[in-house]
Enzyme design. Structure first.
Site, PDB file in Angstrom:
ATOM      1  N   ASP A   1       0.739  -1.311   0.255  1.00 30.59           N
ATOM      2  CA  ASP A   1       0.360  -0.233  -0.031  1.00 30.59           C
ATOM      3  C   ASP A   1       0.950   1.001   0.620  1.00 30.59           C
ATOM      4  O   ASP A   1       2.042   0.968   0.668  1.00 30.59           O
ATOM      5  CB  ASP A   1      -1.059   0.347   1.630  1.00 30.59           C
ATOM      6  CG  ASP A   1      -2.249  -0.906   0.940  1.00 30.59           C
ATOM      7  OD1 ASP A   1      -2.166  -0.880   0.231  1.00 30.59           O
ATOM      8  OD2 ASP A   1      -3.376  -0.832   1.575  1.00 30.59           O
ATOM      9  N   TYR A   2       0.168   2.333  -0.337  1.00 29.81           N
ATOM     10  CA  TYR A   2       1.015   3.889  -0.769  1.00 29.81           C
ATOM     11  C   TYR A   2       1.162   4.179   0.960  1.00 29.81           C
ATOM     12  O   TYR A   2       2.827   4.636   0.773  1.00 29.81           O
ATOM     13  CB  TYR A   2       0.219   4.214  -1.242  1.00 29.81           C
ATOM     14  CG  TYR A   2       0.606   5.905  -1.215  1.00 29.81           C
ATOM     15  CD1 TYR A   2       1.338   6.592  -2.405  1.00 29.81           C
ATOM     16  CD2 TYR A   2      -0.192   6.872  -0.354  1.00 29.81           C
ATOM     17  CE1 TYR A   2       1.937   7.822  -2.324  1.00 29.81           C
ATOM     18  CE2 TYR A   2       0.055   8.252  -0.883  1.00 29.81           C
ATOM     19  CZ  TYR A   2       1.287   8.656  -1.877  1.00 29.81           C
ATOM     20  OH  TYR A   2       1.655   9.900  -2.147  1.00 29.81           O
TER      21      TYR A   2
END
Length: 250
Positions: free
Chosen positions: A103-104
């Site tokens: 995830d970012y």
């Protein structure tokens, strides 16, 4: 002769699944002819264009372990011009891409390669490669909450999942923060975050510290190192052993 999507994947252009999508969308040419048939086979040495760009026939494989910073996308391109993992690999002799996703807002280990076959089996949920995470949580996470991760929790759509290993590594009383380490063998979207949410732990930050036997050790955030030949072979060994077990069950 090999399937077109397999050759595209092997050349490091895209994963096999994404290669199939590109073919169906008419974005692939073989020897100057647009191909849209997924069953199409051609020579591994054929001239292949993807999105108007000639693909390389270089068969040399590259494997890197990258410690991804937070706020970096696990993709090769972002239309919003946000930072991606590709920004850290511009000086390589070939294009490499991420194996799986992170995830970012999650930091930690991810493998980068141009070996499509390797990427496909490492990403495939069937082979259940272990991944270990450390979550920084606000407040004290109880022993009961940690045990619940081991017993199993329900996440989206009532999907039941459980940790292979989970423990409270540290509780800082002054900061009122807990560090929980957890190992899983699955990888649904936001999987680990949802597991923390299921036990009502207030997750503040998350990082991946281990992929199977590969550990973050002293690899600094934003840096990468090349995988050693024996490390790559070890992944193939795990894959072959799991595949044999499946074949025996059949």
């Amino acid at each position: 002769m090999e399937r077109l999507q397999k050759i595209i994947s092997a050349r490091g252009v895209a994963s096999r699944r994404n290669a199939e999508k590109l073919i169906v969308e008419g974005k692939v040419k073989v020897n100057g002819v647009v191909i849209t048939e997924l069953g199409f086979k051609t020579s591994p040495d054929a001239d292949i264009e993807v999105n108007g760009k000639q693909t390389t026939k270089n068969n040399e494989k590259f494997y890197y372990l990258f410690n991804k910073p937070r706020l970096v996308l696990t993709t090769m391109y972002d239309p919003k011009q946000r930072k991606t993992v590709a920004d850290y690999f511009k000086d390589l002799p070939t294009r490499v891409y991420p194996v799986g996703r992170l995830d970012y807002d999650v930091s930690g280990l991810i493998i980068m390669t141009n070996d499509g076959e390797f990427a496909n089996f490492v990403m495939h949920p069937r082979y259940e490669f272990f991944k270990t995470y450390q979550g920084l949580c606000k407040g004290k996470v109880s022993k009961q909450q940690v045990n619940q991760l081991l017993k199993g929790v329900k996440i989206e759509d009532d999907y039941f999942t459980k940790a292979i290993q989970a423990e409270l590594l540290n509780y800082d009383q002054e900061k009122d923060q807990s560090i929980i380490e957890m190992t899983i063998a699955e990888g649904k979207k936001h999987h680990v975050k949802q597991m923390f949410s299921a036990i009502e732990a207030n997750l503040m930050k998350l990082k991946r510290t281990k992929i199977e036997f590969l550990e973050v050790d002293d690899l600094e955030v934003g840096r990468y190192r090349e995988l050693k030949p024996h490390e790559v072979k070890k992944f193939y060994g795990i894959y072959q052993a799991t595949k044999r077990k499946e074949d025996i069950k059949k």
